[in-house]
Design a protein around this motif. Structure first.
Motif, PDB file in Angstrom:
ATOM      1  N   ASP A  77     -27.830  32.699 -14.658  1.00  0.00           N
ATOM      2  CA  ASP A  77     -28.455  33.961 -14.234  1.00  0.00           C
ATOM      3  C   ASP A  77     -28.592  34.850 -15.460  1.00  0.00           C
ATOM      4  OD1 ASP A  77     -28.578  33.080 -11.661  1.00  0.00           O
ATOM      5  OD2 ASP A  77     -26.816  34.171 -10.968  1.00  0.00           O
ATOM      6  N   HIS A 127     -25.910  26.554 -12.838  1.00  0.00           N
ATOM      7  CA  HIS A 127     -25.886  26.251 -11.407  1.00  0.00           C
ATOM      8  C   HIS A 127     -27.301  25.989 -10.912  1.00  0.00           C
ATOM      9  CE1 HIS A 127     -26.431  30.619 -11.706  1.00  0.00           C
ATOM     10  NE2 HIS A 127     -27.028  30.575 -10.514  1.00  0.00           N
ATOM     11  N   ARG A 181     -25.465  41.067  -7.829  1.00  0.00           N
ATOM     12  CA  ARG A 181     -25.318  41.002  -9.291  1.00  0.00           C
ATOM     13  C   ARG A 181     -25.029  42.372  -9.907  1.00  0.00           C
ATOM     14  NH1 ARG A 181     -29.659  36.515 -10.542  1.00  0.00           N
ATOM     15  NH2 ARG A 181     -29.871  35.727  -8.433  1.00  0.00           N
ATOM     16  N   HIS A 192     -29.850  26.639 -14.006  1.00  0.00           N
ATOM     17  CA  HIS A 192     -30.071  27.856 -14.807  1.00  0.00           C
ATOM     18  C   HIS A 192     -28.775  28.647 -14.967  1.00  0.00           C
ATOM     19  CE1 HIS A 192     -30.132  29.365 -10.686  1.00  0.00           C
ATOM     20  NE2 HIS A 192     -29.904  30.572 -11.177  1.00  0.00           N
TER      21      HIS A 192
HETATM   22 FE   LIG Z   1     -28.636  31.842 -10.021  1.00  0.00          FE
END
Ligand SMILES: [Fe+2]
Ligand SMILES: O=C(O)CCC(=O)C(=O)O
Length: 543
Positions: free
Chosen positions: A310, A384, A399, A308
């Motif tokens: 993020d 990743h 994040r 995926h």
């Molecule tokens: Fe991730």
């Protein structure tokens, strides 16, 4: 007199509000029907979508079908891309490298240079201790949950259990689920935690956040310097480096002035792209999992998190991850020395260039306490995944969430805007609208939806999980529900106007029909049809 409007009791199961029906035509007639036809349509379509979604027991999104359509296009595209990739691969696996391969470091340096590893020995011991204790506390108190996410219109539970911790009032939306931060104790905040251990846990993750922020700044700086050096070596004139120092508040964050200065704009960027506002924690014990998905392209084995990007991050912001697998299976690694591929006992992060089958993938082993960083646009250009090892593992993924529409402050501001159209009548408790203008009513509808679908439903949908750590969210949620109720009443008033107008148009149309009939039966017929359709659609939607 306006019709009496009685808001429905809230829906029991999820505590999510239910729409009321407002079928109370009132006498009198307001506006010209032509101007508001569009608004009515919009209201009706939305209500119908919502009704259908509820009937199907689905968790509707506020954007309704429009978003649903775009979303399904996106998923179809992704699906086709994936199919194409799998077809091209055929029966064989694509190549990938691990540190056992001689070319591993060369590949990392050339194709994955924005992936940075900081091994556990570079992290302060005290920090390891408090962070690992925090993980265990959160697990002991049952604070981690498998999320119900939606992919391609289908609901799934994530194999990993999660909790979001971060700035108070912040949320993070991924795969159609909005998570609400368990607040960490930022200065000046008054947060009541369920017990002192919970405070310690959130505090530890905030400390880790600060640490990873500084490390990320450092890594970005080093990277930019190495790029500068490379371009210089290649004989290309690079941009001037003699800018003033970069200051974060009073404190200089980029202190290495001897080698070079970093331009002020770059400094601001650097800070914006590493100022983590939350962390999503993951936990999985592979032994407790009945089934784990197999990595489909490279044959990397069990996956805890599939490939995926993020989502919902500030563009080109860095993601920092602290990884803690509870035991390090060293023996196994030695035993498998001669085998190819990644060690199935050890947790790894897998990386690949998005939609590319020429560049080999990379599997980077992660030992307890290791940290890795995905710098700059790596999360966009690459995908990743997390490859499961044997021991249970926690990770804390820091994040910079894009939360321009994702904070309490924002949604309260929205409510304020919507409620500006509401006036309390002095002699009665009845509430009435200041303006029936299409754009204003539409805006209120939008905000009403946003509060309902993006906040109330999302929050209650996740049950009482947030009570496990703190009661922080319950007061603002109650407030949002109050605002929602007020907006509901406002919109019912607008709906009453609709009913009146529809009835009026209908009657007028019948009258016109007679007139038209004399000289243009076709026009009369189409006019009659459109108005009566509008009326019956409206009526059906109000059932
Ligand atoms: Fe991730
Ligand atoms: O646990 C990790 O190392 C990364 C997890 C991840 O990719 C995610 O949560 O988005």
């Amino acid at each position: 007199m306006p019709g009496t409007v009685v808001p429905h009791p809230r829906r029991g199961r999820q505590g999510a509000p239910e729409k009321t029906t407002g079928r109370q035509p009132r006498s009198g007639h307001g506006r010209q029907c032509g101007g508001c036809a569009h608004a009515r349509c919009w209201v009706h379509v939305r209500r119908r979508q919502q009704h259908e979604a509820e009937r199907g027991g689905e968790r509707a999104t506020s954007e309704g079908t429009r978003l649903g359509f775009l979303e399904s296009c996106w998923y179809t595209l992704q699906f086709l891309n994936k199919q194409k990739l799998l077809e091209e691969i055929g029966e064989s696996w694509l190549p990938y490298l691990t540190p056992r391969d001689a070319e591993f470091h060369q590949l990392w340096k050339t194709k994955y240079s924005k992936l940075i590893l900081r091994t556990s020995d570079t992290v302060p011991k005290g920090l390891h201790q408090v962070v690992q204790d925090a993980f265990l506390t959160l697990q002991k108190h049952g604070c981690l949950f498998q999320d119900l996410i939606r992919i391609k219109g289908k609901d799934f539970f994530t194999p990993v259990s999660r909790i979001l911790i971060g700035n108070p009032g912040c949320t993070y939306k991924y795969l159609n689920t909005r998570l609400f931060t368990v607040p960490w104790p930022v200065e000046g905040s008054k947060i009541k935690y369920c017990n002192p251990e919970m405070f310690d846990a959130c505090n530890a993750l905030m400390k880790l956040n600060d640490y990873l922020h500084n490390e990320a700044v450092q890594a970005l700086k080093e990277q930019s310097l190495s790029e500068t050096k490379e371009t210089k070596d290649a004989g290309v004139t690079n941009k001037e480096q003699d800018f003033s120092t970069c200051v974060e508040g009073e404190r200089t964050i980029l202190e290495d002035q001897s080698s070079s200065y970093v331009p002020r704009t770059d400094c601001i960027n650097l800070k914006n792209k590493t100022s983590y506002n939350l962390t999503l924690l993951n936990y999985m014990d592979p032994l407790q999992m009945l089934y784990l998905k197999q990595e489909p392209y490279f044959g990397m084995g069990n996956m805890a998190v599939s490939w995926h990007h993020d989502e919902n991050l500030v563009e080109s912001s860095t993601v920092a991850v602290y990884s803690y697998s509870c035991k390090d299976p060293v023996i196994n690694r030695n035993q498998q020395e001669d085998l190819r591929g990644r060690d199935p006992a050890v947790w790894h992060v897998g990386l690949k260039v998005a939609w590319d089958i020429k560049t080999p993938g990379l599997a980077l082993p992660l030992h307890p306490g290791d940290c890795y960083f995905m710098l700059d646009d790596l999360n966009m250009t690459h995908q990743h995944c997390v490859l499961a090892g044997w021991p249970p593992r926690f990770s804390s993924t820091h994040r910079v969430a894009e939360c321009s529409r994702g904070t309490l402050e924002y949604i309260f501001r929205q409510c304020e805007t919507a409620l500006q159209n509401l006036q309390a009548e002095s002699e009665s408790v009845a509430l009435s609208l200041k303006s029936l203008e299409v754009t204003i009513v539409k805006e209120v509808e939008g905000i009403h939806n946003e509060v309902e679908f993006e906040w109330l439903r999302q929050f209650w949908f996740q049950g009482k999980r947030y009570r496990k750590c703190t009661d922080w969210w319950f007061e603002p949620m109650a407030k949002l529900e109050e605002f929602w109720k007020k907006m509901e009443i406002m919109l019912l008033k607008e709906t009453e106007e609709d009913v009146t107008e529809n009835v009026y148009c209908f009657v007028e149309s019948i009258h016109k029909f007679g007139v038209y009939c004399i000289w243009d039966p076709e026009a009369a017929f189409s006019h009659f049809c459109s108005v009566s359709t509008m009326f019956s659609t409206f009526y059906i939607n109000q059932q």
